[in-house]
Design a protein around this motif. Structure first.
Motif, PDB file in Angstrom:
ATOM      1  N   GLY A  14       0.766  -1.239   0.000  1.00 29.91           N
ATOM      2  CA  GLY A  14       0.000   0.000   0.000  1.00 29.91           C
ATOM      3  C   GLY A  14       0.795   1.287   0.000  1.00 29.91           C
ATOM      4  N   VAL A  15       2.000   1.268  -0.572  1.00 26.12           N
ATOM      5  CA  VAL A  15       2.833   2.482  -0.554  1.00 26.12           C
ATOM      6  C   VAL A  15       2.720   3.311  -1.838  1.00 26.12           C
ATOM      7  CG1 VAL A  15       4.522   1.501   1.064  1.00 26.12           C
ATOM      8  CG2 VAL A  15       4.882   1.238  -1.403  1.00 26.12           C
ATOM      9  N   GLY A  16       1.957   2.789  -2.811  1.00 26.42           N
ATOM     10  CA  GLY A  16       1.785   3.534  -4.058  1.00 26.42           C
ATOM     11  C   GLY A  16       2.525   2.939  -5.247  1.00 26.42           C
ATOM     12  N   LYS A  17       2.885   1.667  -5.177  1.00 21.86           N
ATOM     13  CA  LYS A  17       3.576   1.018  -6.308  1.00 21.86           C
ATOM     14  C   LYS A  17       2.687   1.015  -7.553  1.00 21.86           C
ATOM     15  CE  LYS A  17       4.208  -2.876  -3.945  1.00 21.86           C
ATOM     16  NZ  LYS A  17       3.928  -2.466  -2.562  1.00 21.86           N
ATOM     17  N   THR A  18       1.496   0.432  -7.404  1.00 22.52           N
ATOM     18  CA  THR A  18       0.609   0.274  -8.563  1.00 22.52           C
ATOM     19  C   THR A  18       0.186   1.635  -9.108  1.00 22.52           C
ATOM     20  OG1 THR A  18      -0.146  -1.824  -7.673  1.00 22.52           O
ATOM     21  CG2 THR A  18      -1.572  -0.759  -9.296  1.00 22.52           C
ATOM     22  N   THR A  19      -0.145   2.548  -8.196  1.00 21.91           N
ATOM     23  CA  THR A  19      -0.538   3.898  -8.605  1.00 21.91           C
ATOM     24  C   THR A  19       0.578   4.536  -9.436  1.00 21.91           C
ATOM     25  OG1 THR A  19      -1.824   4.066  -6.581  1.00 21.91           O
ATOM     26  CG2 THR A  19      -1.276   6.130  -7.677  1.00 21.91           C
ATOM     27  N   PRO A 214       1.729  14.186  -4.193  1.00 19.00           N
ATOM     28  CA  PRO A 214       0.904  14.596  -3.058  1.00 19.00           C
ATOM     29  C   PRO A 214      -0.190  13.576  -2.746  1.00 19.00           C
ATOM     30  CG  PRO A 214       0.233  15.768  -5.033  1.00 19.00           C
ATOM     31  CD  PRO A 214       1.436  14.948  -5.407  1.00 19.00           C
ATOM     32  N   ASN A 216      -3.699  12.884  -2.734  1.00 16.92           N
ATOM     33  CA  ASN A 216      -4.719  13.543  -3.542  1.00 16.92           C
ATOM     34  C   ASN A 216      -5.865  12.564  -3.785  1.00 16.92           C
ATOM     35  OD1 ASN A 216      -4.850  14.609  -7.038  1.00 16.92           O
ATOM     36  ND2 ASN A 216      -6.034  15.352  -5.324  1.00 16.92           N
TER      37      ASN A 216
HETATM   38  N1  LIG Z   1      -0.889  10.001  -3.823  1.00 19.78           N
HETATM   39  C1  LIG Z   1      -1.978   9.360  -3.382  1.00 19.78           C
HETATM   40  N2  LIG Z   1      -3.015  10.040  -2.848  1.00 19.78           N
HETATM   41  C2  LIG Z   1      -4.107   9.391  -2.382  1.00 19.78           C
HETATM   42  N3  LIG Z   1      -4.281   8.067  -2.410  1.00 19.78           N
HETATM   43  C3  LIG Z   1      -3.274   7.333  -2.941  1.00 19.78           C
HETATM   44  C4  LIG Z   1      -2.084   7.926  -3.457  1.00 19.78           C
HETATM   45  N4  LIG Z   1      -1.271   6.943  -3.910  1.00 19.78           N
HETATM   46  C5  LIG Z   1      -1.925   5.779  -3.690  1.00 19.78           C
HETATM   47  N5  LIG Z   1      -3.128   5.999  -3.111  1.00 19.78           N
HETATM   48  C6  LIG Z   1      -4.109   5.003  -2.698  1.00 19.78           C
HETATM   49  O1  LIG Z   1      -3.496   4.194  -1.706  1.00 19.78           O
HETATM   50  C7  LIG Z   1      -3.832   2.821  -1.879  1.00 19.78           C
HETATM   51  C8  LIG Z   1      -2.566   1.998  -2.081  1.00 19.78           C
HETATM   52  O2  LIG Z   1      -1.941   2.415  -3.290  1.00 19.78           O
HETATM   53  P1  LIG Z   1      -1.360   1.347  -4.312  1.00 19.78           P
HETATM   54  O3  LIG Z   1      -2.348   0.295  -4.611  1.00 19.78           O
HETATM   55  O4  LIG Z   1      -0.773   2.089  -5.460  1.00 19.78           O
HETATM   56  O5  LIG Z   1      -0.184   0.749  -3.424  1.00 19.78           O
HETATM   57  P2  LIG Z   1       0.675  -0.578  -3.684  1.00 19.78           P
HETATM   58  O6  LIG Z   1       2.009  -0.309  -3.089  1.00 19.78           O
HETATM   59  O7  LIG Z   1       0.621  -0.962  -5.092  1.00 19.78           O
HETATM   60  O8  LIG Z   1      -0.142  -1.641  -2.806  1.00 19.78           O
HETATM   61  P3  LIG Z   1       0.107  -3.254  -2.776  1.00 19.78           P
HETATM   62  O9  LIG Z   1       1.350  -3.418  -1.976  1.00 19.78           O
HETATM   63  O10 LIG Z   1      -1.114  -3.810  -2.143  1.00 19.78           O
HETATM   64  O11 LIG Z   1       0.296  -3.688  -4.198  1.00 19.78           O
HETATM   65  C9  LIG Z   1      -4.775   2.766  -3.058  1.00 19.78           C
HETATM   66  O12 LIG Z   1      -6.098   2.786  -2.603  1.00 19.78           O
HETATM   67  C10 LIG Z   1      -4.475   4.043  -3.827  1.00 19.78           C
HETATM   68  O13 LIG Z   1      -5.579   4.527  -4.560  1.00 19.78           O
END
Ligand SMILES: Nc1ncnc2c1ncn2[C@@H]1O[C@H](COP(=O)(O)OP(=O)(O)OP(=O)(O)O)[C@@H](O)[C@H]1O
Ligand SMILES: [Mg+2]
Length: 257
Positions: A14-19, A214, A216
């Motif tokens: 959940g640190v934002g990898k996929t995003t 940010p 967002n």
């Molecule tokens: N900059 C941001 N602002 C607001 N919400 C965010 C932001 N980046 C990511 N998120 C949200 O935080 C959550 C986790 O992000 P994401 O899925 O990208 O993480 P991840 O590292 O890929 O997670 P995992 O380890 O489960 O694969 C998601 O719900 C995503 O929409």
């Protein structure tokens, strides 16, 4: 033009990898880079995030690993110009076991399409299993998103140790570099964000992108529409940040656009 395969990786969830994979890939595609996403996470969020939900995945990276499908036949067009994806499948979880001992499979598979893309981004699962190891063996560099929150500091030394070990152990890929460290969910109003930023910049120095992402709400809303944030709301701070990240990415790599 340099070909680049980049794993987006952090074993913390959940640190934002996929995003970052979805939105950096879209921004790179928008500035003319032929880009491919490989969704290597059984959760399949990157696939959904570019508009390929489960029922539209005719073949997946799992089928390619299982040798049922040629990699070229697993490529899906995202609907965004210059952006393709090889989607994930829930069965991919089984590949963690099935890939046992096969560290170079993804690398071998990618040789067949390497020349078709400028940049390949791999979305890794939040673990250091065989899927991630395959991603690392196939990659030129790693991009590490770090969430600006308390546990980031705690996890950081662990993260560094793990990657140093992994990178040293990748025989035949001594060139695996740190592409960049990206501060995500950055919130200026939160004192902790500043603390995390100072610490991360102290540890990783120049590797940390000047661009920060940010926190967002538009970023978190966009995937439920199957859209990257810039297709959902081009003017929001999240879109602007990911476009700036793409510019910094190409600049660092000496790619002329
Ligand atoms: N900059 C941001 N602002 C607001 N919400 C965010 C932001 N980046 C990511 N998120 C949200 O935080 C959550 C986790 O992000 P994401 O899925 O990208 O993480 P991840 O590292 O890929 O997670 P995992 O380890 O489960 O694969 C998601 O719900 C995503 O929409
Ligand atoms: Mg993810």
């Amino acid at each position: 033009m340099p070909k680049k395969i980049v794993s987006v990786i952090n074993q913390k969830g959940g640190v934002g990898k996929t995003t970052t994979v979805v939105n950096l890939a879209t921004s790179l595609a928008a500035i003319g880079q032929k880009t491919l996403i490989i969704d290597l996470d059984p959760q399949g969020n990157a696939s959904t995030g570019v508009g390929i939900p489960q029922n539209k995945r005719s073949s997946t990276i799992y089928n390619v690993f299982s040798k049922n499908v040629e990699i070229k036949d697993a490529i899906h067009h995202s609907g965004i110009s210059n952006l393709d994806i090889i989607p994930s499948a829930v069965e991919l979880a089984a590949a963690e076991v099935e890939l046992s001992g096969q560290r170079n499979l993804l690398k071998e598979i990618l040789k067949n399409i390497h020349n078709d893309y400028d940049i390949i981004l791999i979305d890794c699962p939040p673990s250091l299993g065989m899927l991630t190891i395959n991603a690392l063996y196939a990659s030129n560099s790693i991009l590490i998103p770090v969430q600006c929150e308390f546990f980031a500091l705690e996890g950081l030394s662990h993260l560094i140790k793990t990657y140093e070990t992994v990178i040293q152990n990748i025989d035949g890929n001594q060139d695996l570099e740190i592409e960049g460290v990206l501060l995500t969910m950055y919130d200026k109003r939160n004192n902790l964000t500043e603390e995390v930023e100072i610490e991360v910049r102290k540890v990783f120095g120049e590797a940390v992108y000047k661009t920060v992402i940010p926190r967002n709400i538009r970023i978190s809303e966009a995937p439920s529409y199957g859209l990257p944030v810039m297709m959902y709301d081009i003017a929001c701070p999240g879109s602007i940040a990911y476009i700036n990240l793409a510019k910094e990415f190409v600049q660092r790599n000496g790619i002329v656009i």
